[in-house]
Design a protein around this motif. Structure first.
Motif, PDB file in Angstrom:
ATOM      1  N   ALA A 481      23.058  -8.217   3.529  1.00  7.53           N
ATOM      2  CA  ALA A 481      24.097  -7.527   2.765  1.00  7.53           C
ATOM      3  C   ALA A 481      23.766  -6.054   2.588  1.00  7.53           C
ATOM      4  N   SER A 482      22.486  -5.719   2.610  1.00 11.24           N
ATOM      5  CA  SER A 482      22.038  -4.342   2.422  1.00 11.24           C
ATOM      6  C   SER A 482      21.703  -3.714   3.770  1.00 11.24           C
ATOM      7  N   ARG A 483      22.207  -2.511   3.993  1.00  6.83           N
ATOM      8  CA  ARG A 483      21.889  -1.799   5.239  1.00  6.83           C
ATOM      9  C   ARG A 483      20.413  -1.421   5.326  1.00  6.83           C
ATOM     10  N   ASP A 484      19.766  -1.315   4.167  1.00  6.99           N
ATOM     11  CA  ASP A 484      18.367  -0.873   4.155  1.00  6.99           C
ATOM     12  C   ASP A 484      17.396  -2.035   4.059  1.00  6.99           C
ATOM     13  N   ALA A 485      17.862  -3.252   4.344  1.00  2.63           N
ATOM     14  CA  ALA A 485      16.977  -4.418   4.293  1.00  2.63           C
ATOM     15  C   ALA A 485      15.951  -4.351   5.428  1.00  2.63           C
ATOM     16  N   PRO A 486      14.814  -4.989   5.251  1.00  5.40           N
ATOM     17  CA  PRO A 486      13.832  -5.046   6.343  1.00  5.40           C
ATOM     18  C   PRO A 486      14.422  -5.682   7.599  1.00  5.40           C
ATOM     19  N   ARG A 487      13.793  -5.396   8.715  1.00  6.02           N
ATOM     20  CA  ARG A 487      14.238  -5.970   9.985  1.00  6.02           C
ATOM     21  C   ARG A 487      13.681  -7.398  10.087  1.00  6.02           C
ATOM     22  N   ILE A 488      14.577  -8.354   9.939  1.00  7.53           N
ATOM     23  CA  ILE A 488      14.205  -9.764   9.913  1.00  7.53           C
ATOM     24  C   ILE A 488      14.965 -10.499  11.009  1.00  7.53           C
ATOM     25  N   TYR A 489      14.252 -11.310  11.750  1.00  7.85           N
ATOM     26  CA  TYR A 489      14.838 -12.187  12.768  1.00  7.85           C
ATOM     27  C   TYR A 489      14.525 -13.626  12.373  1.00  7.85           C
ATOM     28  N   ALA A 490      15.251 -14.559  12.960  1.00  6.30           N
ATOM     29  CA  ALA A 490      15.000 -15.968  12.657  1.00  6.30           C
ATOM     30  C   ALA A 490      15.310 -16.825  13.865  1.00  6.30           C
ATOM     31  N   LEU A 491      14.651 -17.982  13.912  1.00  7.20           N
ATOM     32  CA  LEU A 491      14.893 -18.977  14.954  1.00  7.20           C
ATOM     33  C   LEU A 491      15.037 -20.341  14.296  1.00  7.20           C
ATOM     34  N   GLY A 492      15.652 -21.265  15.017  1.00  4.54           N
ATOM     35  CA  GLY A 492      15.690 -22.649  14.572  1.00  4.54           C
ATOM     36  C   GLY A 492      16.722 -22.910  13.502  1.00  4.54           C
ATOM     37  N   GLN A 493      16.386 -23.823  12.590  1.00  4.97           N
ATOM     38  CA  GLN A 493      17.343 -24.346  11.631  1.00  4.97           C
ATOM     39  C   GLN A 493      17.905 -23.288  10.697  1.00  4.97           C
ATOM     40  N   LEU A 494      17.225 -22.187  10.510  1.00  3.24           N
ATOM     41  CA  LEU A 494      17.758 -21.102   9.688  1.00  3.24           C
ATOM     42  C   LEU A 494      19.044 -20.532  10.262  1.00  3.24           C
ATOM     43  N   LEU A 495      19.301 -20.776  11.552  1.00  3.54           N
ATOM     44  CA  LEU A 495      20.504 -20.254  12.206  1.00  3.54           C
ATOM     45  C   LEU A 495      21.432 -21.375  12.644  1.00  3.54           C
ATOM     46  N   ASN A 496      21.401 -22.522  11.976  1.00  2.00           N
ATOM     47  CA  ASN A 496      22.164 -23.671  12.466  1.00  2.00           C
ATOM     48  C   ASN A 496      23.666 -23.449  12.433  1.00  2.00           C
ATOM     49  N   GLY A 497      24.159 -22.595  11.548  1.00  2.00           N
ATOM     50  CA  GLY A 497      25.588 -22.316  11.533  1.00  2.00           C
ATOM     51  C   GLY A 497      26.022 -21.402  12.656  1.00  2.00           C
ATOM     52  N   GLU A 498      25.196 -20.410  12.971  1.00  2.00           N
ATOM     53  CA  GLU A 498      25.518 -19.467  14.042  1.00  2.00           C
ATOM     54  C   GLU A 498      25.359 -20.094  15.426  1.00  2.00           C
ATOM     55  N   LEU A 499      24.316 -20.895  15.604  1.00  2.00           N
ATOM     56  CA  LEU A 499      23.928 -21.298  16.959  1.00  2.00           C
ATOM     57  C   LEU A 499      24.044 -22.792  17.222  1.00  2.00           C
ATOM     58  N   ARG A 500      24.202 -23.580  16.249  1.00  2.00           N
ATOM     59  CA  ARG A 500      24.488 -25.018  16.318  1.00  2.00           C
ATOM     60  C   ARG A 500      23.376 -25.860  16.920  1.00  2.00           C
ATOM     61  N   ASP A 501      22.933 -25.570  18.150  1.00  2.00           N
ATOM     62  CA  ASP A 501      22.024 -26.479  18.866  1.00  2.00           C
ATOM     63  C   ASP A 501      20.566 -26.221  18.508  1.00  2.00           C
ATOM     64  N   THR A 502      20.306 -25.925  17.239  1.00  2.00           N
ATOM     65  CA  THR A 502      18.972 -25.484  16.831  1.00  2.00           C
ATOM     66  C   THR A 502      17.977 -26.628  16.669  1.00  2.00           C
ATOM     67  N   ASN A 503      18.388 -27.858  16.944  1.00  2.00           N
ATOM     68  CA  ASN A 503      17.435 -28.967  16.963  1.00  2.00           C
ATOM     69  C   ASN A 503      16.746 -29.105  18.317  1.00  2.00           C
ATOM     70  N   ALA A 504      17.228 -28.383  19.309  1.00  2.00           N
ATOM     71  CA  ALA A 504      16.730 -28.545  20.675  1.00  2.00           C
ATOM     72  C   ALA A 504      15.637 -27.520  20.967  1.00  2.00           C
ATOM     73  N   VAL A 505      14.463 -27.986  21.375  1.00  2.00           N
ATOM     74  CA  VAL A 505      13.349 -27.076  21.669  1.00  2.00           C
ATOM     75  C   VAL A 505      13.731 -26.100  22.775  1.00  2.00           C
ATOM     76  N   TRP A 506      14.342 -26.593  23.862  1.00  2.00           N
ATOM     77  CA  TRP A 506      14.672 -25.706  24.988  1.00  2.00           C
ATOM     78  C   TRP A 506      15.567 -24.556  24.523  1.00  2.00           C
ATOM     79  N   PHE A 507      16.511 -24.844  23.614  1.00  2.00           N
ATOM     80  CA  PHE A 507      17.426 -23.810  23.134  1.00  2.00           C
ATOM     81  C   PHE A 507      16.682 -22.813  22.252  1.00  2.00           C
ATOM     82  N   ASN A 508      15.829 -23.291  21.370  1.00  2.00           N
ATOM     83  CA  ASN A 508      15.059 -22.382  20.519  1.00  2.00           C
ATOM     84  C   ASN A 508      14.122 -21.503  21.340  1.00  2.00           C
ATOM     85  N   VAL A 509      13.603 -22.029  22.439  1.00  2.00           N
ATOM     86  CA  VAL A 509      12.747 -21.224  23.313  1.00  2.00           C
ATOM     87  C   VAL A 509      13.565 -20.099  23.951  1.00  2.00           C
TER      88      VAL A 509
END
Length: 523
Positions: A481-509
Motif C-alpha cells: 500500500a505504501s510506495r516507500d515499502a521495502p522491496r519484498i518478493y514472495a513465493l508459494g502459498q503467500l501468492l495463492n490468489g495471484e498464481l493459483r498453482d502454488t502447491n506445485a514444486v515445479w511451478f514454484n521453481v
C-alpha cells in the motif's frame, strides 16, 4: 549465524566501464531469503547460478531458517515411509527450467544402490528421499558460492518483523538481533492455518499432522482418532498412524467427504488438449466481448474431458461430495490401473497455462471457483500415490477407516475430556483424539506467524480477494500500500490468489527463477 566467505569489495570493476551501468549497480547489494524449504533452496540455487556467470559487485545473501536444519521444511522433514510425493518424480527438479533434474538424480541414486528404476516407469518416492535431494542441491549451491567468492550468511532464527523503506530494510529475529538487507524474498512454505484456536492446548488435540513424531508419541495405538480433513494432509496423518501399527478406528471428516483421486501412470505425457487451452479462452473473450466466467471454464473442461475419454461422462456421478468414499476409491484404483482417468491427464497437461487462465477470471469468478470447483479440482490435480491408495482401501475393507462429510463444528467435550464433532445432519461423534489436517492457510488473516501478521499490519502485504497477497504476477514482487515499502518478493502459498498453482514444486521453481531474475537486475 554461520558465515561463508566475505569478499573484499572493490570500489569499481570492469562492469563500471559500461555506460549502461549506474552507480547503484556497483554498490554492494544484499538479498535475504526467509525460509529454506524447497522454495528457498530453489531460489538460492538460482541466485548462485546467475551470480557465478554474472557476478556484479558485492552481493551478500542471507539465508534465514527458524529450524536447526536447512533444506528440510515441514512437508519434507518427515521420516514416515508412508509420506510420499504427490507429484511424479519427473516434475520435481529444483533447478529452473530443469523439472527432470530430480528424476535424473533419483535414477543415479537407485542405480548406485542396485535398485534401478524402470526408465519408463512412474515414481512417487518417499518425501524423506526428496529431502536428501534438496540437501544436495543446497550443498552444491553453497559450494558454488564459496568458489565464486559470493558472501553467504546463514541464520538459524525466526524472522518476526521487517522495518525500513524502499532503499533498505532491517529484519528483526525472535531473539532481538537484526540484519540489514536491500531485498527480501519470503519463501516461508505453507503457513499453518490459525483454525480451531479454542482447541489449542487441549489434551488430545494436534493442530497439525506435522511433524509426525508428535502423533506417534501422543496417540495410543488403540485410541479412536478423528482427522479433520480428507485431502493429502489428512492422508499423511492416516499413513503416520498405519506406519506405527495403529489399531483404533480412524475417522476422516470434512465438509465434502472427498478423497483425492489416485495417480495414473505418467500424467504429464500423452495428451494434447483441444478445448481447454489459453488460445480458446482468449478467443472466447474476444469474440463474445464478455468476461470469461467460472461457468465457461467448467464448460470447456467438460468438453475436453469427454473428448479425452471418448465417451459421455455422467457428471452427476462425478460429484462425489458426501458420497460413498470407499466405492469411489476402489473405482479410482481400477481406473488408474486401466489408464482410464482423463481428469488428471487434462489438468497436468494444462499446468503451464493454468495460472494465465486463472488470471483471466474476474475476482468474483475466482471466488466462485473456490466455492464450487476447488475441492474437485484439487482432488484431481493433487492425487494419492497408488501405493497409499491401496493402503487406504485395505484399511476401509477391514473396517478401520471411514470417511464422512458434512462436518459442522468440532468442540471440546463439555465433560472436560475429549472432543465432540457435530454434523449438519444433527449427528455427533465423540473422540479422545483430534488431528487438524484441514490443509494450508489460504488468506493472510488465517496464516500463523509473527512475520506475516507484522507485514499485514503495516499494509506491506495487501490481501488478495481470493487468498494470499497482491503481487506482480510476472516477478512475484509484493505490491504494498505504501510506495516507500521495502522491496519484498514472495513465493508459494503467500501468492495463492495471484498464481493459483502454488502447491506445485515445479511451478514454484519457475516462479523462483523469475523472482531472482528481477532481483538481480534491479537498479
Amino acid at each position: 549465524m554461520t558465515k561463508f566467505f566475505i569478499p573484499a569489495v572493490a570500489p569499481y570493476s570492469a562492469r563500471a566501464l559500461s555506460p549502461f551501468v549506474s552507480e547503484w549497480d556497483i554498490m554492494p547489494k544484499t538479498l535475504t531469503i526467509i525460509g529454506m524449504g524447497a522454495c528457498g533452496v530453489a531460489a538460492f540455487a538460482e541466485a548462485v547460478t546467475r551470480l557465478c556467470y554474472d557476478p556484479g559487485d558485492g552481493w551478500v545473501i542471507h539465508l534465514v531458517e527458524r529450524d536447526d536444519e536447512l533444506a528440510r521444511g515441514l512437508a519434507f522433514g518427515t521420516e514416515q515411509p508412508g509420506h510420499r510425493l504427490n507429484t511424479e518424480s519427473r516434475l520435481m527438479g529444483l533447478y529452473d527450467r530443469e523439472p527432470g533434474h530430480f528424476r535424473t538424480w533419483l535414477e543415479a541414486r537407485r542405480a548406485a544402490a542396485e535398485t534401478p528404476l524402470d526408465p519408463d516407469g512412474v515414481e512417487y518416492p518417499e518425501r524423506r528421499e526428496y529431502r536428501l535431494y534438496m540437501q544436495e542441491v543446497l550443498d552444491q549451491a553453497l559450494d558454488q558460492a564459496r568458489r565464486a567468492r559470493i558472501d553467504v550468511r546463514i541464520h538459524h532464527q525466526e524472522a518476526v518483523s521487517i522495518e525500513g523503506d524502499h532503499d533498505a530494510a532491517t529484519i528483526t529475529f525472535s531473539d532481538g538481533s537484526t540484519i540489514a538487507t536491500d531485498v527480501v524474498l519470503l519463501t516461508i512454505g505453507t503457513p499453518d492455518p490459525d483454525r480451531f484456536a479454542t482447541l489449542n492446548g487441549k489434551p488430545g488435540y494436534f493442530d497439525s499432522p506435522y511433524p509426525a513424531d508428535r502423533m506417534t508419541r501422543g496417540i495410543d495405538s488403540d485410541q479412536s482418532v478423528v482427522i479433520l480433513g480428507s485431502g493429502l494432509s489428512a492422508i499423511d496423518a492416516v499413513m503416520t498412524l498405519l506406519d506405527e501399527g495403529h489399531r483404533g478406528h480412524i475417522h476422516l471428516i470434512s465438509k465434502e467427504g472427498l478423497l483425492p483421486r489416485v495417480e495414473i501412470p505418467a500424467p504429464e505425457t500423452g495428451y494434447d488438449r483441444q478445448h481447454l487451452t489459453l488460445e480458446n479462452v482468449h478467443r472466447h473473450i474476444r469474440e463474445r466481448g464478455a468476461a470469461f466466467s467460472v461457468v465457461d471454464l467448467f464448460r470447456l473442461f467438460r468438453i475436453e474431458a469427454e473428448t479425452a475419454a471418448g465417451r459421455a461422462i455422467d457428471w452427476q456421478a462425478e460429484d462425489r461430495a458426501d458420497g460413498d468414499a470407499q466405492a469411489a476409491l476402489l473405482h479410482d484404483i481400477a481406473a488408474a490401473d486401466a489408464g482410464d482417468e482423463p481428469f488428471q491427464r487434462i489438468l497436468t497437461a494444462a499446468r503451464h497455462d493454468s495460472t494465465a487462465i486463472w488470471n483471466l477470471l474476474r475476482p468474483a469468478d475466482q471466488k466462485r471457483f473456490g466455492q464450487w470447483l476447488a475441492p474437485h479440482f484439487a482432488g484431481a490435480r493433487f492425487v494419492t500415490p497408488m501405493v497409499n491408495a491401496r493402503r487406504l482401501a485395505e484399511a476401509m475393507t477391514r473396517g478401520q477407516l471411514s470417511v464422512r462429510g458434512r462436518v459442522d463444528e468440532t468442540i471440546a467435550s463439555p465433560t472436560g475430556t475429549g472432543f465432540v464433532v457435530r454434523f449438519t445432519t444433527g449427528d455427533t461423534l465423540e473422540t479422545p483424539i483430534v488431528v487438524n489436517a484441514t490443509g494450508q492457510a489460504t488468506t493472510l488473516a488465517e496464516m500463523k506467524g509473527s512475520l506475516v501478521k507484522d507485514l499485514l499490519a503495516k499494509d506491506w502485504l495487501q490481501p488478495h480477494p481470493v487468498g494470499g497477497a497482491i503481487a506482480h504476477r510476472a516477478t512475484c514482487r509484493i505490491i504494498s500500500a505504501s510506495r516507500d515499502a521495502p522491496r519484498i518478493y514472495a513465493l508459494g502459498q503467500l501468492l495463492n490468489g495471484e498464481l493459483r498453482d502454488t502447491n506445485a514444486v515445479w511451478f514454484n521453481v519457475e516462479c523462483a527463477g523469475r523472482a531472482i531474475d528481477d532481483i538481480l537486475r534491479q537498479q
